[in-house]
Write a protein that holds these residues in place. Structure first.
Motif, PDB file in Angstrom:
ATOM      1  N   ILE A  33       0.589  -1.124   0.156  1.00  0.00           N
ATOM      2  CA  ILE A  33       0.102   0.192  -0.309  1.00  0.00           C
ATOM      3  C   ILE A  33       0.487   1.109   0.175  1.00  0.00           C
ATOM      4  O   ILE A  33       0.358   2.016  -0.680  1.00  0.00           O
ATOM      5  CB  ILE A  33      -0.757   0.024   1.558  1.00  0.00           C
ATOM      6  N   ILE A  34       2.241   1.670   1.140  1.00  0.00           N
ATOM      7  CA  ILE A  34       2.788   2.607   0.803  1.00  0.00           C
ATOM      8  C   ILE A  34       4.173   2.516  -0.044  1.00  0.00           C
ATOM      9  O   ILE A  34       3.636   3.702  -0.503  1.00  0.00           O
ATOM     10  CB  ILE A  34       3.677   2.069   1.982  1.00  0.00           C
ATOM     11  N   GLY A  35       3.965   1.526  -1.272  1.00  0.00           N
ATOM     12  CA  GLY A  35       4.875   1.418  -2.398  1.00  0.00           C
ATOM     13  C   GLY A  35       3.471   2.138  -3.535  1.00  0.00           C
ATOM     14  O   GLY A  35       3.939   3.384  -4.243  1.00  0.00           O
ATOM     15  N   ILE A  36       2.484   1.411  -3.013  1.00  0.00           N
ATOM     16  CA  ILE A  36       1.906   2.366  -4.324  1.00  0.00           C
ATOM     17  C   ILE A  36       1.064   4.013  -4.346  1.00  0.00           C
ATOM     18  O   ILE A  36       0.971   4.577  -4.924  1.00  0.00           O
ATOM     19  CB  ILE A  36       0.294   2.096  -4.008  1.00  0.00           C
ATOM     20  N   ARG A  37       1.094   4.329  -2.908  1.00  0.00           N
ATOM     21  CA  ARG A  37       1.160   5.625  -2.171  1.00  0.00           C
ATOM     22  C   ARG A  37       2.181   6.530  -2.892  1.00  0.00           C
ATOM     23  O   ARG A  37       1.782   7.622  -3.031  1.00  0.00           O
ATOM     24  CB  ARG A  37       0.293   5.614  -1.027  1.00  0.00           C
ATOM     25  N   ASN A  38       3.615   5.977  -2.733  1.00  0.00           N
ATOM     26  CA  ASN A  38       4.753   6.859  -2.954  1.00  0.00           C
ATOM     27  C   ASN A  38       4.359   6.855  -4.400  1.00  0.00           C
ATOM     28  O   ASN A  38       4.714   7.750  -5.275  1.00  0.00           O
ATOM     29  CB  ASN A  38       5.594   6.038  -2.962  1.00  0.00           C
ATOM     30  N   VAL A  39       4.350   5.613  -5.530  1.00  0.00           N
ATOM     31  CA  VAL A  39       3.680   5.863  -6.731  1.00  0.00           C
ATOM     32  C   VAL A  39       3.379   6.938  -7.063  1.00  0.00           C
ATOM     33  O   VAL A  39       3.647   7.726  -8.300  1.00  0.00           O
ATOM     34  CB  VAL A  39       4.125   4.329  -7.280  1.00  0.00           C
ATOM     35  N   ARG A  40       1.813   6.656  -6.876  1.00  0.00           N
ATOM     36  CA  ARG A  40       0.662   8.051  -7.073  1.00  0.00           C
ATOM     37  C   ARG A  40       1.346   9.381  -6.650  1.00  0.00           C
ATOM     38  O   ARG A  40       0.908   9.703  -7.638  1.00  0.00           O
ATOM     39  CB  ARG A  40      -0.054   7.251  -6.674  1.00  0.00           C
ATOM     40  N   ALA A  41       2.259   9.341  -5.960  1.00  0.00           N
ATOM     41  CA  ALA A  41       2.822  10.765  -5.553  1.00  0.00           C
ATOM     42  C   ALA A  41       3.435  11.201  -5.922  1.00  0.00           C
ATOM     43  O   ALA A  41       3.006  12.363  -6.499  1.00  0.00           O
ATOM     44  CB  ALA A  41       3.032  10.682  -3.728  1.00  0.00           C
ATOM     45  N   VAL A  42       4.155  10.206  -7.073  1.00  0.00           N
ATOM     46  CA  VAL A  42       5.409  10.599  -7.514  1.00  0.00           C
ATOM     47  C   VAL A  42       4.740  11.204  -9.051  1.00  0.00           C
ATOM     48  O   VAL A  42       4.888  11.904  -9.558  1.00  0.00           O
ATOM     49  CB  VAL A  42       6.387   9.677  -7.781  1.00  0.00           C
ATOM     50  N   ALA A  43       3.844   9.963  -9.616  1.00  0.00           N
ATOM     51  CA  ALA A  43       2.779  10.701 -10.741  1.00  0.00           C
ATOM     52  C   ALA A  43       2.038  11.650 -10.554  1.00  0.00           C
ATOM     53  O   ALA A  43       1.998  12.732 -11.086  1.00  0.00           O
ATOM     54  CB  ALA A  43       2.249   9.793 -10.838  1.00  0.00           C
ATOM     55  N   ARG A  44       2.066  12.420  -9.363  1.00  0.00           N
ATOM     56  CA  ARG A  44       0.913  13.726  -9.028  1.00  0.00           C
ATOM     57  C   ARG A  44       2.222  14.746  -9.766  1.00  0.00           C
ATOM     58  O   ARG A  44       1.588  15.775  -9.725  1.00  0.00           O
ATOM     59  CB  ARG A  44       0.174  13.706  -7.462  1.00  0.00           C
ATOM     60  N   GLN A  45       3.043  14.477  -9.407  1.00  0.00           N
ATOM     61  CA  GLN A  45       4.415  15.548  -8.787  1.00  0.00           C
ATOM     62  C   GLN A  45       4.469  15.725 -10.643  1.00  0.00           C
ATOM     63  O   GLN A  45       4.806  16.855 -10.698  1.00  0.00           O
ATOM     64  CB  GLN A  45       5.553  15.347  -7.926  1.00  0.00           C
ATOM     65  N   ARG A  46       5.281  14.707 -11.015  1.00  0.00           N
ATOM     66  CA  ARG A  46       5.375  14.829 -12.058  1.00  0.00           C
ATOM     67  C   ARG A  46       5.007  15.689 -13.184  1.00  0.00           C
ATOM     68  O   ARG A  46       4.953  16.542 -13.969  1.00  0.00           O
ATOM     69  CB  ARG A  46       5.860  13.618 -13.253  1.00  0.00           C
ATOM     70  N   ALA A  47       3.109  15.157 -12.879  1.00  0.00           N
ATOM     71  CA  ALA A  47       2.095  15.454 -13.777  1.00  0.00           C
ATOM     72  C   ALA A  47       1.857  17.521 -13.579  1.00  0.00           C
ATOM     73  O   ALA A  47       2.005  17.786 -14.119  1.00  0.00           O
ATOM     74  CB  ALA A  47       0.849  14.729 -13.691  1.00  0.00           C
ATOM     75  N   THR A  48       1.872  17.883 -12.027  1.00  0.00           N
ATOM     76  CA  THR A  48       2.448  18.650 -11.773  1.00  0.00           C
ATOM     77  C   THR A  48       2.937  19.714 -12.125  1.00  0.00           C
ATOM     78  O   THR A  48       3.618  20.818 -13.119  1.00  0.00           O
ATOM     79  CB  THR A  48       2.278  19.326 -10.000  1.00  0.00           C
ATOM     80  N   LEU A  49       4.498  19.450 -12.054  1.00  0.00           N
ATOM     81  CA  LEU A  49       5.624  19.591 -12.711  1.00  0.00           C
ATOM     82  C   LEU A  49       5.603  19.891 -14.046  1.00  0.00           C
ATOM     83  O   LEU A  49       5.828  21.062 -14.836  1.00  0.00           O
ATOM     84  CB  LEU A  49       6.747  19.043 -13.071  1.00  0.00           C
ATOM     85  N   ASP A  50       5.089  18.761 -14.753  1.00  0.00           N
ATOM     86  CA  ASP A  50       4.581  19.338 -16.204  1.00  0.00           C
ATOM     87  C   ASP A  50       3.620  20.028 -16.885  1.00  0.00           C
ATOM     88  O   ASP A  50       4.116  21.039 -17.336  1.00  0.00           O
ATOM     89  CB  ASP A  50       3.843  18.020 -16.773  1.00  0.00           C
ATOM     90  N   ILE A  51       3.187  20.681 -15.805  1.00  0.00           N
ATOM     91  CA  ILE A  51       1.651  21.429 -15.903  1.00  0.00           C
ATOM     92  C   ILE A  51       2.567  22.921 -16.032  1.00  0.00           C
ATOM     93  O   ILE A  51       2.282  23.479 -17.078  1.00  0.00           O
ATOM     94  CB  ILE A  51       0.409  21.182 -15.917  1.00  0.00           C
ATOM     95  N   ILE A  52       3.901  23.212 -15.054  1.00  0.00           N
ATOM     96  CA  ILE A  52       3.773  24.074 -14.696  1.00  0.00           C
ATOM     97  C   ILE A  52       4.801  24.723 -16.218  1.00  0.00           C
ATOM     98  O   ILE A  52       4.658  25.884 -16.061  1.00  0.00           O
ATOM     99  CB  ILE A  52       4.658  24.081 -13.517  1.00  0.00           C
ATOM    100  N   GLU A  53       6.034  23.451 -16.392  1.00  0.00           N
ATOM    101  CA  GLU A  53       6.644  23.944 -17.481  1.00  0.00           C
ATOM    102  C   GLU A  53       5.646  24.476 -19.101  1.00  0.00           C
ATOM    103  O   GLU A  53       6.664  25.334 -19.654  1.00  0.00           O
ATOM    104  CB  GLU A  53       7.191  22.772 -17.697  1.00  0.00           C
ATOM    105  N   LYS A  54       5.113  23.474 -19.238  1.00  0.00           N
ATOM    106  CA  LYS A  54       4.259  23.473 -20.223  1.00  0.00           C
ATOM    107  C   LYS A  54       3.839  25.193 -20.226  1.00  0.00           C
ATOM    108  O   LYS A  54       3.347  26.237 -21.001  1.00  0.00           O
ATOM    109  CB  LYS A  54       2.620  23.096 -20.900  1.00  0.00           C
TER     110      LYS A  54
END
Length: 205
Positions: A33-54
């Motif tokens: 469960i912790i691993g899945i949450r960490n993966v999702r958190a990283v995915a959210r962070q990457r998506a957010t940084l991508d939007i800001i960069e665009k």
């Protein structure tokens, strides 16, 4: 002794051995469960940084930002409700695309798809500044003629997520409601800013 029966009593396993297997299963589940949450958190962070960069670098968003900033600095939002020239119509489209971008980001944050902390760190000031600047424009856009064209109806859902995000970032963000401005006069209706909006059914539970 003859006829005596010897009985052997086996010692049961200690309690910890009996509990070991369920505990290991539980620990494995928690780690997963912790691993899945960490993966999702990283995915959210990457998506957010991508939007800001665009938003910061692509020509499309830079053009939208420039158009919005020009209107904001000149307080020219009122002229976009009924654009009279091709240039004004283009500006109206760019301004709405710019506000739509914030609305989409707010939807992503509200649904835990994007990372609110990262976005706030980089964009909070711009989010609130631009919302307050466009508030009167949004308020006018929320008042729309009904299908018969004989009365105005207030649509609070229009850019509601952007309003929520701005208010989440700052107490100075304007809160718009149906009482924030008087109902427009039907006789004064003109332009795409008054066109009826379709009725949308509530989401299915």
């Amino acid at each position: 002794m003859a006829g005596e029966t010897l009985r052997c009593v086996s010692n049961p396993d200690p309690l910890w051995k009996a509990l070991l297997s369920p505990v290991l299963v539980l620990l494995s589940a928690l780690v997963a469960i912790i691993g899945i949450r960490n993966v999702r958190a990283v995915a959210r962070q990457r998506a957010t940084l991508d939007i800001i960069e665009k938003f910061e670098s692509t020509e499309h968003y830079r053009a939208l930002n420039e158009a919005f900033s020009t209107v904001r600095k000149s307080a020219g939002f009122a002229g976009l409700h009924d654009p009279a020239t091709a240039a004004a119509k283009k500006t109206r489209g760019q301004v709405q695309d710019y506000i739509n971008h914030y609305e989409l980001v707010a939807i992503g944050i509200r649904n835990n798809i994007l990372d609110a902390k990262i976005y706030r760190t980089w964009m909070a000031s711009a989010v609130v500044r631009d919302w307050n600047a466009a508030a009167e424009y949004v308020q006018h856009e929320r008042w729309r003629l009904n299908a018969r064209g004989d009365d105005y109806v207030y649509h609070p859902g229009l850019y509601a997520n952007y309003q929520w995000l701005a208010a989440k970032f700052s107490n100075t963000a304007r809160r718009l409601t149906a009482t924030s401005s008087p109902k427009p006069l039907v006789a004064a209706a003109s332009g795409p800013g008054d066109d009826p909006l379709p009725e949308i059914d509530p989401p299915v539970a």
